[in-house]
Structures are given as C-alpha cells and as structure tokens.
Scaffold this active site. Structure first.
Site, PDB file in Angstrom:
ATOM      1  CB  THR A 286       1.852  -5.015   5.125  1.00 13.81           C
ATOM      2  OG1 THR A 286       2.294  -5.954   4.355  1.00 13.81           O
ATOM      3  CG2 THR A 286       0.370  -5.509   5.756  1.00 13.81           C
ATOM      4  CG  PHE A 288      -0.102  -4.895  10.147  1.00 11.39           C
ATOM      5  CD1 PHE A 288      -0.689  -6.485  10.061  1.00 11.39           C
ATOM      6  CD2 PHE A 288       1.013  -4.692   9.667  1.00 11.39           C
ATOM      7  CE1 PHE A 288       0.093  -7.402   9.555  1.00 11.39           C
ATOM      8  CE2 PHE A 288       1.800  -5.607   8.962  1.00 11.39           C
ATOM      9  CZ  PHE A 288       1.290  -6.836   8.919  1.00 11.39           C
TER      10      PHE A 288
END
Ligand SMILES: O=C(O)C(=O)C[C@]1(C(=O)O)C=C[C@@H](O)C=C1
Length: 403
Positions: A286, A288
C-alpha cells in the site's frame, strides 16, 4: 480597517497576523496573535510555526477554477497586496523571526528537534495507516481519525502537523475517496510511504479458523484476502478500518466471528492470530501519502515525484497531447488516475450529424518522476498549462524507494 481572507486565515493590517472567528490568542513567546476557528492549544505551536503562519498570510491564494476550496473567500489580489505591505514591515523587524525555508529534510527534522510531530490517520490504534505514520515519523504521536476527511481537517485546523493516508494498493487499486479529498482540500503532498501489508486472520483466544462463520474487516483488506475467505466459506462484513474490526471481535466475544487485521491489532485487542500472511498476493503493497499545510521546497538531491491534477477540453487526442509533454522530455509517469468532475459531470457535445451527445467530465491525476526543481519538469507543466483548462500541483516530494 479591512480584514482580508487568505486561505483559512484572516489577516489584519494592524496586527502581525490575526485570525478572527472567536477570541484572539497571543502567543506567549513570539507575540503573534492568532485565533484558530476550532481552537486551541495555541501555545503548543512553536514560534517557528507562527512564523510560517505569517508566511502563509503573505501568500496569495489562487482560486482554483472549477474546484474552489469550500470555505475560502479570497478578496481581490490588490487588497491582499496592501495587507502584505503592512504585514511585512512588522514581520521583518526581527530577522530571527523570519521562517526558514522548508526543505525535504524537514520531513525528519521535527523529531530531531525533539518536537513531537502529531500525525493523523484514519482508523484506530493498530490500523495499517498508523503503522505507515510510524514508518514515516518513528517518534510521532499518532492521532486516530474516524474518517479520511477528519484527517484532512485535523491538519487544516492545526490540531495535528501531518496526515498519512492510503492512496493505492497493489491488489485493490486506488483509494478514490482520497483522490477526491486531495482536490477538495488545500493540503500539500510532502512525502510518500510504501508499506507491505501482511494481513492476519484474528479470532478470540482458543478459536480455530474453521469455526469462523463471519469475518469483519475494511473492504480493501477483505478484497486482498478473497482466496482464504472463500475457502473458509465465511460471510464478509465491512468495517471502517481493520483495527476497528479487531476491536469489535474482542468486544462482542462471539467465537464464530473473526477479523482481518494486523498482528499489532491482535496484540492490542487481545486476539489470537489464526493465520498469517493471508493476502492473495504475497507482495501486497500500500502506498500512503503524507500531507501537510505547507509544501516542501523540492530539491534534486534524490529522486523526487510530482503529483498533479488537471482537466482538458474535449477533442481528439487531447489526453495524448497532455501525456506527450512528459514523454517529450523523457519524464516517466508512475501513476495515472481519472475521476469524475463532480461539479461538471456531463458535457453536451453538439455533433450536427448525430445530434447532441453527453460525455462525462474527467479530472486526471498524474504522478511523474521528476522534481519541480528541474527545468524539464517546469517546462512540461508550462507546456501542459497551454491546453489544460485547470492545473494544480498537489505536491513534489521525495520518492519512497524502499518498501
Ligand atoms: O484499515 C486499515 O487498517 C487501514 O489502514 C486502511 C487501509 C485502506 O484504506 O486501504 C490501509 C491499508 C490496507 O491496504 C488496508 C486498509
């Protein structure tokens, strides 16, 4: 005496800086007078922050075509100039009070200074976003927020210094809500963090995974673990965040209910780890974004990325032309995303032969691998501006090259 709105702040010509909308507060150390709309803790701001506010107050905000910030009322620029003149004579009296330019090193400078950075994230303690915040600022104080928008607002209202929010995942794709919020708010991207997300299946102590009938988690996490969930034949239940799911399992105390969350969430909420690394794709990554009130000054000392958003006129090949401004200069694009233009959802295109057709209007978000300090990046954006209806730089920041 006129007060001028500059971004979220009201500037008064007689005081160095004041923000109206409640009672005025005077900073005990530097004497700047401020009033935050939502308050508080004003003396918590270091003098340096007050100086930055002063700079903010001097910076005219260019209204964005189509996507005007919600609550900002900007007066004609001549009026702002007047304020600047008055303000600068006061600000520049003591040169030590002048703010230092921010640079990429400021990303880590705050904890070197022993000032605890407060970082907002969406979710509860044990959420992956909290882990990402701690990866970016190992000594920070993490501040949980119920929704993504609350994290944006917490930065805007000076309740925290930064926000760390997920923007895309290697399996689940883009987090569209955060793309939309980036445009709606006036924060700047000052960094990125990439993190491998290893999901765990959690249950009450002593439970076997075969006993589970339902599993709670964030929709992204559920979508990362399709295989194990279908093998177990469980019902999937969406929650606001993974750690919240773990907490619910712990509070409800139902043996048939499990959660997908981090190993840290298992520890915090007293659950057993029934299975580890349960995501379909081993490299579940992921990305961010780190958001702040002010941009950093881009450098060329390391690889940088720049994020922009723009709209184009209708016509054949316009997107091709837009992308060519980067290709022509050998600039690599790392991400392209399109989102509906909410305030202009449909465009009517009159074609005399076929009647009128309706098209969706789109916003294009692009990340490209170059620093705004490089002439090729400046030239590419200058070129794009020639035919983009609207263009905004969301941030230029060091690339996270290590996952
Ligand atoms: O629920 C969490 O723990 C989060 O941090 C949210 C979130 C997301 O929004 O995508 C973040 C990273 C993971 O990819 C899964 C969920």
């Amino acid at each position: 005496m006129a007060l001028r709105a500059v971004g979220d702040f009201w500037v008064s010509p007689i005081k160095p800086l004041s923000i109206v909308g409640g009672s005025d507060l005077v900073h005990s150390r530097c004497g700047f007078s401020l009033n935050l709309r939502c308050n508080r803790d004003f003396d918590r701001f270091p003098e340096r922050e007050c100086c930055r506010l002063a700079v903010l107050a001097q910076r005219a905000i260019t209204p964005v075509e189509d996507e005007k910030p919600f609550s900002h009322e900007v007066e004609p620029s001549g009026a702002i100039d007047k304020v600047q003149d008055n303000a600068s004579s006061v600000f520049h009296k003591d040169l030590n009070l002048l703010p230092k330019p921010l640079s990429a090193t400021d990303l880590s400078a705050s904890h070197d200074d022993n000032i605890k950075v407060r970082v907002a994230y969406q979710g509860m303690a044990g959420a992956y976003s909290e882990a990402a915040a701690l990866k970016a600022y190992p000594k920070c104080e993490t501040v949980p927020c119920e929704h993504f928008e609350a994290a944006f607002k917490a930065v805007e209202l000076w309740l925290v210094d930064k926000a760390v929010l997920p923007i895309e995942n290697s399996v689940g794709g883009s987090i569209h809500r955060n793309y939309d919020l980036l445009l709606r708010h006036r924060l700047h991207i000052v960094g990125e963090v990439q993190m491998v997300v290893n999901h765990c299946l959690l249950g009450l102590p002593g439970v076997q995974k075969e006993e589970l009938k339902r599993v709670l988690s964030h929709p992204q996490a559920l979508s990362h673990c399709e295989m194990i969930l279908s093998d177990l034949g469980v019902v999937k239940v969406s929650t606001d965040d993974t750690a919240g799911a773990a907490q619910m399992v712990s509070i409800c105390g139902i043996r048939e209910t499990g959660a997908i969350a981090s190993a840290r969430a298992a520890e915090i909420y007293g659950l057993d780890i029934l299975a580890e690394k349960i995501q379909d794709d081993d490299d579940n990554l992921t990305r961010f974004l780190i958001l702040a009130r002010e941009p950093i000054i881009p450098g060329t000392d390391r690889p940088y990325k720049t994020s922009i958003v723009f709209t184009l006129e209708e016509g054949p090949g316009v997107l091709f032309k837009a992308l060519a401004v980067f290709a022509l200069r050998g600039i690599n694009l790392s991400k392209i995303e399109s989102r509906p233009q909410r305030n202009r959802p449909l465009r009517v295109v009159d074609d005399s032969n076929k009647g009128s057709a309706k098209y969706f209007g789109y916003l294009f978000y692009i990340d490209f691998e170059a620093s705004m300090a490089e002439p090729r990046a400046q030239n590419a954006l200058g070129h794009l501006q020639e035919f983009a209806r609207f263009l905004r730089v969301l941030g230029c920041y060091p690339m996270d090259t290590a996952a």
